[in-house]
Design a protein around this motif. Structure first.
Motif, PDB file in Angstrom:
ATOM      1  N   ALA A  71      -1.816   2.925   2.264  1.00 50.65           N
ATOM      2  CA  ALA A  71      -0.325   2.138   2.146  1.00 50.65           C
ATOM      3  C   ALA A  71      -0.510   0.835   1.355  1.00 50.65           C
ATOM      4  CB  ALA A  71       0.462   1.934   3.504  1.00 50.65           C
ATOM      5  N   LEU A  72      -1.373   0.116   1.967  1.00 56.03           N
ATOM      6  CA  LEU A  72      -1.670  -1.216   1.189  1.00 56.03           C
ATOM      7  C   LEU A  72      -1.913  -1.136  -0.202  1.00 56.03           C
ATOM      8  CD1 LEU A  72      -1.571  -4.412   1.626  1.00 56.03           C
ATOM      9  CD2 LEU A  72      -4.167  -4.110   1.973  1.00 56.03           C
ATOM     10  N   LYS A  73      -2.793  -0.186  -0.765  1.00 58.94           N
ATOM     11  CA  LYS A  73      -3.036   0.291  -2.094  1.00 58.94           C
ATOM     12  C   LYS A  73      -1.540   0.378  -2.925  1.00 58.94           C
ATOM     13  CE  LYS A  73      -7.807   1.995  -1.812  1.00 58.94           C
ATOM     14  NZ  LYS A  73      -8.798   2.978  -1.702  1.00 58.94           N
ATOM     15  N   LEU A  74      -0.702   1.270  -2.184  1.00 58.12           N
ATOM     16  CA  LEU A  74       0.416   1.619  -2.983  1.00 58.12           C
ATOM     17  C   LEU A  74       1.262   0.246  -3.148  1.00 58.12           C
ATOM     18  CD1 LEU A  74       1.606   4.688  -1.098  1.00 58.12           C
ATOM     19  CD2 LEU A  74       0.499   4.505  -3.341  1.00 58.12           C
ATOM     20  N   VAL A  75       1.434  -0.468  -1.962  1.00 52.59           N
ATOM     21  CA  VAL A  75       1.895  -1.721  -2.463  1.00 52.59           C
ATOM     22  C   VAL A  75       1.564  -2.698  -3.284  1.00 52.59           C
ATOM     23  CG1 VAL A  75       2.625  -4.013  -1.028  1.00 52.59           C
ATOM     24  CG2 VAL A  75       2.664  -1.877   0.180  1.00 52.59           C
ATOM     25  N   ARG A  76       0.149  -2.744  -3.328  1.00 56.16           N
ATOM     26  CA  ARG A  76      -0.543  -3.677  -4.310  1.00 56.16           C
ATOM     27  C   ARG A  76      -0.218  -3.106  -5.703  1.00 56.16           C
ATOM     28  NH1 ARG A  76      -4.852  -6.940  -2.554  1.00 56.16           N
ATOM     29  NH2 ARG A  76      -5.842  -6.869  -4.493  1.00 56.16           N
ATOM     30  N   ARG A  77      -0.269  -1.869  -6.002  1.00 55.76           N
ATOM     31  CA  ARG A  77       0.040  -1.256  -7.255  1.00 55.76           C
ATOM     32  C   ARG A  77       1.265  -1.600  -7.609  1.00 55.76           C
ATOM     33  NH1 ARG A  77      -0.790   4.863  -6.812  1.00 55.76           N
ATOM     34  NH2 ARG A  77      -2.613   4.233  -6.131  1.00 55.76           N
ATOM     35  N   THR A  78       2.209  -1.468  -6.689  1.00 56.21           N
ATOM     36  CA  THR A  78       3.575  -1.950  -7.171  1.00 56.21           C
ATOM     37  C   THR A  78       4.020  -3.180  -7.576  1.00 56.21           C
ATOM     38  OG1 THR A  78       4.612   0.007  -5.750  1.00 56.21           O
ATOM     39  CG2 THR A  78       6.213  -1.796  -6.157  1.00 56.21           C
ATOM     40  N   LEU A  79       3.336  -4.158  -6.836  1.00 54.90           N
ATOM     41  CA  LEU A  79       3.603  -5.505  -7.063  1.00 54.90           C
ATOM     42  C   LEU A  79       2.645  -6.041  -8.442  1.00 54.90           C
ATOM     43  CD1 LEU A  79       3.631  -7.161  -3.495  1.00 54.90           C
ATOM     44  CD2 LEU A  79       5.402  -6.717  -5.053  1.00 54.90           C
ATOM     45  N   THR A  80       1.565  -5.268  -8.647  1.00 57.47           N
ATOM     46  CA  THR A  80       0.731  -5.502  -9.795  1.00 57.47           C
ATOM     47  C   THR A  80       1.719  -5.125 -11.016  1.00 57.47           C
ATOM     48  OG1 THR A  80      -1.216  -5.108  -8.684  1.00 57.47           O
ATOM     49  CG2 THR A  80      -1.295  -4.870 -11.134  1.00 57.47           C
ATOM     50  N   THR A  81       2.361  -3.967 -10.926  1.00 54.32           N
ATOM     51  CA  THR A  81       3.151  -3.729 -12.089  1.00 54.32           C
ATOM     52  C   THR A  81       4.380  -4.671 -12.311  1.00 54.32           C
ATOM     53  OG1 THR A  81       2.723  -1.383 -11.632  1.00 54.32           O
ATOM     54  CG2 THR A  81       4.790  -1.820 -12.761  1.00 54.32           C
TER      55      THR A  81
END
Length: 216
Positions: A71-81
């Motif tokens: 889940a944290l990876k998905l959040v990080r990916r979104t905010l990185t974008t």
């Protein structure tokens, strides 16, 4: 963060089967909480044998730890974008777009946010301190990168205390997203059932208040 809990057997599964197992486990932990979660329901929903689950993960804690990291990876990916796409924009525009992206993510992945809230409010969840520290650390890194760039471009008034600014941004964003997700946590703005237009308006208002205190 603990070592990744998934065993090599799980990593060798076809992607669609991995996703099926992860979706079933996420739904169970998010809906029931850690202690009430049933691995029997997980395997039934995923369509696998219970013995297979223990070939993939060592135990219930291992599954839970992996789900959190996923889940944290998905959040990080979104905010990185968001960070990359808004790189040349003003700091306060970046804040607006970051918060709107958080709202969109929480609505697209409601169970991920539900899992986060259960970890936050249940002090008996395994690895709770470790997990919450990871979330706060990531938030600090994200806002820190935005603040540093804004300061280098002269978008913040001189002397703004950096650590206090990061704390304020983290607190405002986290509280706003909680109110969007849980009606009982919002007694003023009505964010849970707000339209997209209303959400945008409230985001502009909040960022406007931050701007009054931080802008150069």
């Amino acid at each position: 963060m603990r070592e990744e809990a998934a065993l090599s057997t799980f990593r060798r599964l076809p992607p669609d089967k991995q996703e099926r197992v992860l979706d079933a486990a996420l739904a169970e932990f998010a809906d029931q909480g850690y202690h009430q979660a049933s691995l029997n329901r997980v395997v039934a929903q995923a369509g696998i044998a219970k013995g297979s689950l223990y070939q993939y993960f060592p135990n219930k804690e291992g599954i839970f730890s992996y789900i959190f990291q996923y889940a944290l990876k998905l959040v990080r990916r979104t905010l990185t974008t968001v960070k990359e796409e808004t790189l040349e924009e003003n700091f306060f525009v970046r804040l607006e777009k970051s918060l709107l992206a958080g709202v969109a993510f929480s609505r697209e992945h409601p169970r991920i946010f539900s899992l986060y809230l259960k970890i936050q409010f249940d002090k008996n969840v395994p690895f709770r301190e470790e997990f919450l520290a990871a979330v706060r650390r990531h938030a600090g890194e994200y806002f820190g990168s935005l603040v540093r760039r804004a300061q280098s471009r002269g978008e913040l008034r001189p002397g703004v205390p950096r650590e206090a600014t990061l704390f304020l941004l983290d607190a405002v964003f986290d509280r706003f997203l909680q109110a969007v997700a849980v009606p009982a946590l919002d007694v003023t703005l009505g964010l849970h059932r707000a339209t997209d237009a209303a959400i945008h308006q409230h985001v502009r208002e909040l960022v406007g208040l931050l701007k009054e205190g931080l802008m150069a």
